[in-house]
Design a protein around this motif. Sequence first.
Motif, mmCIF file in Angstrom:
data_model
loop_
_atom_site.group_PDB
_atom_site.id
_atom_site.type_symbol
_atom_site.label_atom_id
_atom_site.label_comp_id
_atom_site.label_asym_id
_atom_site.label_seq_id
_atom_site.Cartn_x
_atom_site.Cartn_y
_atom_site.Cartn_z
ATOM 1 N N THR A 195 0.833 -1.207 0.000
ATOM 2 C CA THR A 195 0.000 0.000 0.000
ATOM 3 C C THR A 195 0.863 1.251 0.000
ATOM 4 O O THR A 195 0.585 2.219 -0.731
ATOM 5 N N ARG A 216 -4.668 -12.940 1.769
ATOM 6 C CA ARG A 216 -5.983 -12.298 1.909
ATOM 7 C C ARG A 216 -5.850 -10.785 1.955
ATOM 8 O O ARG A 216 -6.544 -10.077 1.210
ATOM 9 N N PHE A 217 -4.949 -10.276 2.791
ATOM 10 C CA PHE A 217 -4.816 -8.825 2.915
ATOM 11 C C PHE A 217 -4.066 -8.223 1.725
ATOM 12 O O PHE A 217 -4.280 -7.053 1.387
ATOM 13 N N GLN A 220 -6.692 -7.669 -0.899
ATOM 14 C CA GLN A 220 -7.461 -6.472 -0.549
ATOM 15 C C GLN A 220 -6.681 -5.200 -0.887
ATOM 16 O O GLN A 220 -7.248 -4.234 -1.423
ATOM 17 N N ALA A 221 -5.373 -5.198 -0.583
ATOM 18 C CA ALA A 221 -4.553 -4.027 -0.872
ATOM 19 C C ALA A 221 -4.437 -3.796 -2.379
ATOM 20 O O ALA A 221 -4.486 -2.649 -2.850
ATOM 21 N N ALA A 223 -6.632 -4.679 -4.659
ATOM 22 C CA ALA A 223 -7.924 -4.171 -5.124
ATOM 23 C C ALA A 223 -8.056 -2.679 -4.833
ATOM 24 O O ALA A 223 -8.552 -1.909 -5.666
ATOM 25 N N ALA A 224 -7.595 -2.262 -3.651
ATOM 26 C CA ALA A 224 -7.657 -0.847 -3.289
ATOM 27 C C ALA A 224 -6.770 0.007 -4.195
ATOM 28 O O ALA A 224 -7.059 1.190 -4.430
ATOM 29 N N ASP A 229 -9.563 -8.244 -10.643
ATOM 30 C CA ASP A 229 -9.413 -9.648 -10.271
ATOM 31 C C ASP A 229 -8.603 -10.421 -11.306
ATOM 32 O O ASP A 229 -7.873 -11.355 -10.965
ATOM 33 N N GLN A 266 -7.513 -14.334 -9.322
ATOM 34 C CA GLN A 266 -8.532 -13.997 -8.335
ATOM 35 C C GLN A 266 -9.919 -14.063 -8.952
ATOM 36 O O GLN A 266 -10.895 -14.432 -8.282
ATOM 37 N N LYS A 270 -12.969 -16.349 -7.338
ATOM 38 C CA LYS A 270 -14.234 -15.764 -6.898
ATOM 39 C C LYS A 270 -15.442 -16.565 -7.362
ATOM 40 O O LYS A 270 -16.536 -16.425 -6.798
#
Length: 276
Positions: A195, A216-217, A220-221, A223-224, A229, A266, A270
Amino acid sequence: MSANPYIPMLGVIVETFDETPDIKTFRVRLKDEEAMARFRFEPGQVAQLSVFGAGESTFVICSPPTRMDFLQFTVMRVGELTHRLHTLRQGDPVGVRAPLGNHFDHQSMKGKDIVFIGGGLGLAPLRTLLLFMLDNRADYGDITLIYGGRSPEHLCFKAELAQWAARGDMRVELTVDNPDKGWSGRTGVVPAVLTELAVSPKNAVAVTCGPPIMIRFTIQALAALGFSDEQIVTTLERRMKCGIGLCGRCNIGDKFVCVDGPVFTQAQLKTLPQEF
């Protein structure tokens, strides 16, 4: 692979060395030199290694197909089979069933920037693709490696990390949770470093592997930061069992990791039941 997928090819350990207090690297050649010369695989594919009298388990081939002097495996000592494997030395035999599974789609990654994000032993599957790309450097854009561990002692491939950092044609960012007095790199968890660096998703692919909580994190980072995906790739070889889709122990929904994986985007993950 041998004609019968249940029968391993005989391999011989040609070199071993410690990576961390509980992770060891093994370099293996097939005993049959003609079979070794014919052996082909792609980055991300795996092998079942047999310790005779103890059993077998799945490990990624972490050397690249561009360097075929040996097949390299890096193994954490976590159970009975890996404890036995860690006792083996140069000259000892092992069984090899390989190659198994799918692979990283390096063809579709040509011309793109590649962001490798790893933690601990998760650098092993990244290593095979990274070295493949370095051996075909002109085919790829900027290459960034973000890699972390619990402490400096727990980082794998230390000599190579230094070599990669000194190359000048890739970026290496190392981080640890618990630095020692001699540590000069970053401190903090891998997703936080990702990040902070604010890696651009433009024309890029992110490839990640490590402990499940890190992945997992990290996703998320990413995606932010704007990664879709389809731009995020990971590998699930830890779930593989028999390697050929018969035992049914690696299935996620209608997919078998040892046949349909272990490499997934990803976007593909999903569509599956969230069982992992």
